[in-house]
Motif scaffolding. Structure first.
Motif, PDB file in Angstrom:
ATOM      1  N   LEU A   6      -5.530  -6.194  -0.734  1.00 32.20           N
ATOM      2  CA  LEU A   6      -4.322  -5.258  -0.185  1.00 32.20           C
ATOM      3  C   LEU A   6      -4.715  -5.088   1.323  1.00 32.20           C
ATOM      4  CD1 LEU A   6      -1.856  -3.493  -0.215  1.00 32.20           C
ATOM      5  CD2 LEU A   6      -3.376  -1.846  -0.910  1.00 32.20           C
ATOM      6  N   MET A   7      -5.889  -4.901   1.666  1.00 35.38           N
ATOM      7  CA  MET A   7      -6.112  -4.860   3.209  1.00 35.38           C
ATOM      8  C   MET A   7      -5.962  -5.986   3.989  1.00 35.38           C
ATOM      9  SD  MET A   7      -6.758  -1.609   3.769  1.00 35.38           S
ATOM     10  CE  MET A   7      -5.795  -1.414   2.435  1.00 35.38           C
ATOM     11  N   ALA A   8      -6.331  -7.345   3.357  1.00 30.13           N
ATOM     12  CA  ALA A   8      -5.876  -8.552   4.008  1.00 30.13           C
ATOM     13  C   ALA A   8      -4.660  -8.733   4.357  1.00 30.13           C
ATOM     14  CB  ALA A   8      -7.032  -9.461   3.228  1.00 30.13           C
ATOM     15  N   VAL A   9      -3.960  -8.418   3.058  1.00 26.15           N
ATOM     16  CA  VAL A   9      -2.298  -8.633   3.264  1.00 26.15           C
ATOM     17  C   VAL A   9      -1.781  -7.520   4.375  1.00 26.15           C
ATOM     18  CG1 VAL A   9      -0.130  -8.103   2.037  1.00 26.15           C
ATOM     19  CG2 VAL A   9      -2.144  -9.372   0.982  1.00 26.15           C
ATOM     20  N   LEU A  10      -2.287  -6.416   4.450  1.00 23.57           N
ATOM     21  CA  LEU A  10      -1.662  -5.318   5.478  1.00 23.57           C
ATOM     22  C   LEU A  10      -2.017  -5.905   6.805  1.00 23.57           C
ATOM     23  CD1 LEU A  10      -2.394  -2.145   4.147  1.00 23.57           C
ATOM     24  CD2 LEU A  10      -0.401  -2.798   4.524  1.00 23.57           C
ATOM     25  N   GLY A  11      -3.246  -6.532   6.690  1.00 20.65           N
ATOM     26  CA  GLY A  11      -3.681  -7.110   8.351  1.00 20.65           C
ATOM     27  C   GLY A  11      -2.837  -8.207   8.715  1.00 20.65           C
ATOM     28  N   MET A 159     -12.602 -10.515   5.739  1.00 18.83           N
ATOM     29  CA  MET A 159     -11.389 -11.114   5.221  1.00 18.83           C
ATOM     30  C   MET A 159     -10.262 -10.348   6.225  1.00 18.83           C
ATOM     31  SD  MET A 159      -9.353 -12.988   3.236  1.00 18.83           S
ATOM     32  CE  MET A 159      -9.870 -13.567   1.751  1.00 18.83           C
ATOM     33  N   GLY A 160     -10.078  -9.074   6.092  1.00 19.07           N
ATOM     34  CA  GLY A 160      -9.103  -8.330   6.615  1.00 19.07           C
ATOM     35  C   GLY A 160      -8.961  -8.459   8.136  1.00 19.07           C
ATOM     36  N   THR A 186     -18.148 -13.169   2.716  1.00 12.62           N
ATOM     37  CA  THR A 186     -17.103 -12.986   1.923  1.00 12.62           C
ATOM     38  C   THR A 186     -17.006 -12.807   0.880  1.00 12.62           C
ATOM     39  OG1 THR A 186     -17.845 -15.234   1.568  1.00 12.62           O
ATOM     40  CG2 THR A 186     -16.217 -15.037   3.251  1.00 12.62           C
ATOM     41  N   GLY A 187     -18.252 -12.497   0.135  1.00  9.02           N
ATOM     42  CA  GLY A 187     -18.617 -11.667  -1.146  1.00  9.02           C
ATOM     43  C   GLY A 187     -17.442 -12.050  -2.267  1.00  9.02           C
ATOM     44  N   MET A 188     -16.790 -10.884  -2.581  1.00  9.21           N
ATOM     45  CA  MET A 188     -15.807 -10.953  -3.883  1.00  9.21           C
ATOM     46  C   MET A 188     -14.702 -11.927  -3.426  1.00  9.21           C
ATOM     47  SD  MET A 188     -13.822  -7.315  -3.300  1.00  9.21           S
ATOM     48  CE  MET A 188     -15.358  -6.435  -2.874  1.00  9.21           C
ATOM     49  N   PHE A 189     -14.435 -12.292  -2.349  1.00  9.27           N
ATOM     50  CA  PHE A 189     -13.414 -13.133  -2.027  1.00  9.27           C
ATOM     51  C   PHE A 189     -13.707 -14.744  -2.164  1.00  9.27           C
ATOM     52  CE2 PHE A 189     -12.673  -9.491   0.740  1.00  9.27           C
ATOM     53  CZ  PHE A 189     -11.716  -8.990   0.288  1.00  9.27           C
ATOM     54  N   GLY A 190     -14.834 -14.977  -2.597  1.00  9.88           N
ATOM     55  CA  GLY A 190     -15.317 -16.305  -2.763  1.00  9.88           C
ATOM     56  C   GLY A 190     -16.142 -16.694  -1.594  1.00  9.88           C
TER      57      GLY A 190
END
Length: 334
Positions: A6-11, A159-160, A186-190
């Motif tokens: 969600l934070m990446a999308v908002l960014g 990411m964000g 990157t962790g949980m994002f792959g």
């Protein structure tokens, strides 16, 4: 995972609307031209803006003014009974943070060190702060992320932050990423390859031809991420034609088919019959057409299962494939 995405999308995608213009809309194209519904929301205000915004403006220039504003934001969010679904609270926080200078943002981030606030609220506010900072000073914000000892900031901030920077200066953000990719969390994002693919897709929003030029230098995972993300973002018919032109020029047949299927799934949300007609008149072989039709029917079934059943009856040839598609559509309908 949900919070970070969600934070990446908002960014990257949140527009620069003023506080008085904030509203929201959502809609999906039903089969046969359904109406688009719009849902608006208003932010609760006191004085000239929300409480936190008043605090920020009322104490502007004073030491700790940004911490006072952020404290008000966090108190508002912590009082929400459904934090992750409190979109009004998130937007209120965004409006306040958007008004901050880079120096105020850094001050606010420093003030969060050792905070005893709800961990989810703290992380959400940290990501909004980093995203806003990255839009103003991309390099400085990302250096803060890389130097952070907090693994959550390093993971979600990577990411964000970089995606927010991409919105403002895609070339500078991408060059920085290439230089520092091994330092990012990157962790949980792959993998970093996944993040790289997301960046190329974001670049494609401005210049699709340039994005496809860079695509040739990516690894398989990064290519796949970039193509599928671009495919899912296409709304304009002319851009769809441009995307397919570039996809057709790819040498990897499997990747080409996968990208086209991704575009079909996205297209189904807008005009399922148009997508089906495109497939029917395309030069793909019967198996490929069947697989793409399955993508369209599956995409449509998520929000219009009855229309998906009708589409399958109209466009999918009789046999095991139609039966399989119908079963999936009915499962959504049940």
């Amino acid at each position: 995972m949900v919070l970070g995405a969600l934070m990446a999308v908002l960014g990257f995608f949140v527009g620069r609307k003023t506080a008085d213009d904030v509203g929201g809309g959502c809609g999906a194209g039903m089969r046969g031209g359904g109406e688009v519904s719009t849902v608006g929301s208003k932010i609760r205000r006191t004085g000239s803006g929300n409480v936190a915004l008043d605090r920020l403006k009322g104490t502007a220039g004073r030491p700790g003014s940004s911490q006072a504003a952020i404290q008000a934001v966090m108190q508002r969010m912590e009082a929400s009974p459904g934090l992750m679904m409190d979109y009004e609270g998130m937007m209120e926080a965004y409006i306040v943070i958007r008004e901050m200078s880079a120096a105020q943002i850094r001050e606010a981030l420093d003030g969060l060190d050792g905070s005893k606030a709800n961990p989810q609220v703290r992380m959400m506010v940290q990501m909004l702060l980093l995203n806003s900072w990255a839009k103003q000073e991309g390099r400085e914000a990302m250096e803060y992320v890389v130097a952070s000892s907090d693994p959550r900031v390093k993971t979600m901030g990577s990411m964000g932050g970089v995606m927010a920077w991409m919105r403002e200066d895609p070339e500078a953000a991408y060059d920085w990423f290439e230089e520092h990719r091994s330092e990012l969390g990157t962790g949980m994002f792959g993998s970093a390859d996944h993040l790289q693919g997301m960046m190329i897709a974001a670049m494609g929003q401005r210049d699709m031809a340039h994005a496809f030029e860079k695509l040739a230098d990516l690894s398989g995972d990064a290519q796949q991420t970039a193509l599928m993300t671009m495919a899912s973002q296409i709304l304009d018919p002319d851009r769809r034609v441009e995307f397919q032109k570039h996809v057709d020029a790819l040498e990897d047949k499997a990747l080409k088919l996968q990208a086209t299927q991704g575009m079909m799934s996205s297209w189904a949300w807008q005009d399922a019959d148009g997508a089906a007609e495109y497939i029917r008149n395309s030069d793909f072989d019967d198996t490929q057409k069947s697989n793409m039709m399955q993508s369209v029917v599956q995409g449509l079934s998520q929000f219009d299962p009855e229309g998906a059943v009708e589409l399958a009856m109209d466009y999918v040839e009789e046999g095991d494939q139609r039966e399989h598609v119908l079963v999936q559509a009915f499962a959504q309908w049940a």
